[in-house]
Design an enzyme around this catalytic site. Structure first.
Site, PDB file in Angstrom:
ATOM      1  N   ASP A   1       0.785  -1.242   0.000  1.00 52.46           N
ATOM      2  CA  ASP A   1       0.000   0.000   0.000  1.00 52.46           C
ATOM      3  C   ASP A   1       0.817   1.293   0.000  1.00 52.46           C
ATOM      4  O   ASP A   1       1.752   1.432   0.793  1.00 52.46           O
ATOM      5  CB  ASP A   1      -0.849   0.082   1.274  1.00 52.46           C
ATOM      6  CG  ASP A   1      -1.508  -1.218   1.646  1.00 52.46           C
ATOM      7  OD1 ASP A   1      -1.413  -2.177   0.879  1.00 52.46           O
ATOM      8  OD2 ASP A   1      -2.106  -1.266   2.726  1.00 52.46           O
TER       9      ASP A   1
ATOM     10  N   GLU B   1     -10.300  -2.680   4.846  1.00 52.36           N
ATOM     11  CA  GLU B   1      -8.956  -2.109   4.751  1.00 52.36           C
ATOM     12  C   GLU B   1      -8.908  -0.746   4.037  1.00 52.36           C
ATOM     13  O   GLU B   1      -9.758  -0.414   3.237  1.00 52.36           O
ATOM     14  CB  GLU B   1      -7.983  -3.057   4.023  1.00 52.36           C
ATOM     15  CG  GLU B   1      -7.907  -4.446   4.638  1.00 52.36           C
ATOM     16  CD  GLU B   1      -6.833  -5.318   4.022  1.00 52.36           C
ATOM     17  OE1 GLU B   1      -6.176  -6.031   4.790  1.00 52.36           O
ATOM     18  OE2 GLU B   1      -6.648  -5.316   2.790  1.00 52.36           O
TER      19      GLU B   1
HETATM   20  C1  FRU Z   1      -3.742  -3.815   2.723  1.00 49.20           C
HETATM   21  C2  FRU Z   1      -3.135  -4.151   4.069  1.00 49.20           C
HETATM   22  C3  FRU Z   1      -3.514  -3.148   5.124  1.00 49.20           C
HETATM   23  C4  FRU Z   1      -2.402  -3.274   6.110  1.00 49.20           C
HETATM   24  C5  FRU Z   1      -1.217  -3.522   5.224  1.00 49.20           C
HETATM   25  C6  FRU Z   1      -0.185  -4.425   5.808  1.00 49.20           C
HETATM   26  O1  FRU Z   1      -3.011  -4.289   1.664  1.00 49.20           O
HETATM   27  O2  FRU Z   1      -3.510  -5.463   4.451  1.00 49.20           O
HETATM   28  O3  FRU Z   1      -4.797  -3.353   5.670  1.00 49.20           O
HETATM   29  O4  FRU Z   1      -2.245  -2.124   6.895  1.00 49.20           O
HETATM   30  O5  FRU Z   1      -1.722  -4.084   4.031  1.00 49.20           O
HETATM   31  O6  FRU Z   1       0.931  -4.493   4.996  1.00 49.20           O
END
Ligand code: FRU
Length: 547
Positions: free
Chosen positions: A125, A295
């Site tokens: 992300d 998320e």
């Molecule tokens: C989304 C996610 C988020 C989390 C991060 C962990 O891709 O699962 O919810 O904060 O990636 O890397």
């Protein structure tokens, strides 16, 4: 006695006693050999007896590739490196002013040439997207030590034009509370948090710390343009596991709500997005919850068709599905949705905060889940896009097109009003480039399906019977026109396509073909090519060996 000894020996073998080495730091980087074939082991860095870092790494004496740590913070100090894995590999670590593999950096076989990707390791992300004092900041979920997900940290890159990026040292490292999951950054102009210095507003990051037991929300701040960060001593600021009877509470998205003069945090909790409010970024009050999201929340206001008198709020989650509605500073009330405007490899997109009012754009970057096969790095960021709300035959919808800054990446090399698909294919086949952009407008000619493939991979299939593009429902503004336009961006390992001015877009991995260079396109189905414009793509990275 013998049995006891054998047991003891096997215990030692199993716990793999940590070996260590000490290096007096005089250079910028520590280079570390790794292999995906090696088990993960725990490594620590200590200085003057205090542990500075702890992470897992597949340290290997038969490296598949090398990763690095920026060790400049410990210049002139002795760094004690300890690892409970392959101890012979410890002897191979070396410090240097360049990373191992520097000579081929940014020119590796599947390195995106006009998209951001990290020098080494895994990314997911985008985090903390913020414009501040002339720089666009792109923080990102990052495992610096391997091409797969682990050791979540915030990587960091900056750009002055959203297109050319400089990767900086890791901004947030895992700590005793947990690993650094996703979050956002605001500029605290009024120093509501007290983290600022006189005349210098702090950049304040809200992020999730993840541990095996729980996910909690934390704060960190920077007064040097995001180069170094201090974690708030009273972290965490939200711990809501018990409230939701769920560990899934993460990815705070924070913004200033001017009408109410308070901060708003949208936080994904269990089955949807919660709204919290605060006057100082530290003390948060729960206000409301919207179910149906998972998320990476985002929430922002946009003018409809550019009309500032008519504004709507957009809420979305990591999947890119969104609702349109109203927001009063405490509660989001959906009026329509859920819809998607983009699908495919995109995930967990975020929009920039603090874009100057005179600019006023809502700019988004999404994570491109694109496997960089066989590379010392993995995944990429997709092109930055501008989001707008427009009235369509189906109501108000979100549109997304690459930001105008991306125009500098492309040079038009041919623009032809109409030609047969076979002539177009011949023209395109002479290209030996491996990256390009192409705008096409085509009409199905008494057919229900047609499209375009690249090296046998269907990159665009328009079906008017099922009303789909690549299997996803799409109905153009004029449902009887049989015509669509596609703005197609091809990089070494990815394809991004924007349909009908951004009404719908998608992205996908470009399938690798060993040793192949060039663009063997084929049109299929009965299609009339009404216009085609082909662009050469410029590379965003410095030439290998020049930095
Ligand atoms: C989304 C996610 C988020 C989390 C991060 C962990 O891709 O699962 O919810 O904060 O990636 O890397």
């Amino acid at each position: 006695m013998k049995i006891a000894l054998a047991l003891l020996l096997s215990c030692i073998a199993f716990t793999a006693a940590a070996a260590d080495t000490t290096i007096y730091i005089t250079r910028k980087y520590l280079n570390l050999p790794v292999s995906q074939k090696q088990e993960r082991a725990v490594m620590t860095y200590s200085v003057d007896g205090a542990e500075e870092r702890r992470f897992v790494i597949r340290l290997s004496k038969s490296p598949e590739y090398w990763v690095f740590s920026d060790v400049s913070a410990w210049h002139g100090k002795s760094l004690r490196i300890s690892c409970n894995g392959d101890s012979t590999a410890l002897r191979m670590l070396y410090q240097a002013d360049r990373i191992a593999g520097h000579d081929s950096l940014y020119n590796e076989k599947r390195r995106p040439q006009y998209h951001f990707s990290a020098r080494r390791g895994w990314i997911n992300d985008p985090n903390g997207l913020v414009y501040h004092e002339g720089e666009y900041h792109l923080f990102f979920q990052h495992n610096p030590f391997e091409r797969e997900w682990e050791n979540m940290s915030w990587g960091h890159a900056v750009s002055r034009d959203l297109v050319h990026w400089d990767e900086l040292p890791v901004a947030l490292h895992p700590d005793k509370i947990g690993t650094m999951f996703s979050g956002s950054i605001v500029i605290d102009y009024d120093n509501t948090s007290g983290f600022g210095e006189a005349g210098k507003p702090a950049m304040v990051a809200l992020y999730t710390a993840d541990s095996p037991e729980r996910q909690v929300q934390c704060v960190a701040y920077s007064s040097d343009k995001g180069r170094t960060w201090t974690k708030y001593t009273k972290n965490p600021v939200i711990d809501s596991k018990e409230k939701w009877d769920s560990k899934d509470t993460r990815d705070p998205r924070v913004f200033w709500y001017a009408p109410g003069k308070h901060w708003v945090m949208v936080l994904n909790e269990r089955d949807g997005h919660s709204i919290y409010t605060s006057s100082n970024l530290k003390k948060w009050k729960y206000e409301s919850h919207v179910t149906g999201f998972w998320e990476c929340p985002d929430l922002f206001e946009l003018a409809v068709d550019g009309d500032r008198q008519q504004k709507k709020w957009v809420m979305y989650g990591a999947s890119g599905t969104y609702m349109i509605g109203n927001f009063n500073g405490k509660t989001f009330t959906p009026e329509s949705g859920k819809y998607y405007y983009t699908t495919g490899s995109i995930y967990a997109a975020q929009t920039f905060s603090n874009i100057p009012e005179a600019d006023g754009r809502r700019i988004q970057i999404g994570w491109g889940r694109i496997q960089q096969r066989g590379m010392p790095f993995n995944n990429m960021m997709l092109l930055p896009t501008e989001l707008t709300l427009r009235k369509t035959k189906n109501g108000i919808r979100l549109f997304s097109v690459p930001v105008k800054e991306t125009e500098q990446l492309f040079t038009s090399v041919a623009k032809i009003p109409g030609m047969s698909t076979s002539i177009a294919e011949k023209h395109l086949a002479v290209s030996t480039e491996n990256e390009m952009r192409m705008k096409i407008k085509f009409r199905l000619n008494h057919a229900t399906e047609g499209g375009l493939s690249l090296l046998g991979q269907r990159i665009l299939t328009y079906n008017m019977n099922f009303n789909t593009i690549n299997g996803v429902f799409y109905s153009p503004e004029d449902p009887t026109s049989m015509e669509i336009t596609a703005d197609i961006y091809i990089d070494r390992s990815s394809v991004e396509v924007f349909i009908d001015g951004g009404a719908y877009s998608y992205s996908m991995e470009r399938m690798p073909e060993e040793g192949y260079m060039g663009m063997p396109f084929k049109f299929f189905g009965a299609v009339d090519l009404e216009s085609i414009e082909v662009f050469r793509a410029n590379k965003i990275w410095p030439r290998s060996g020049s930095n």
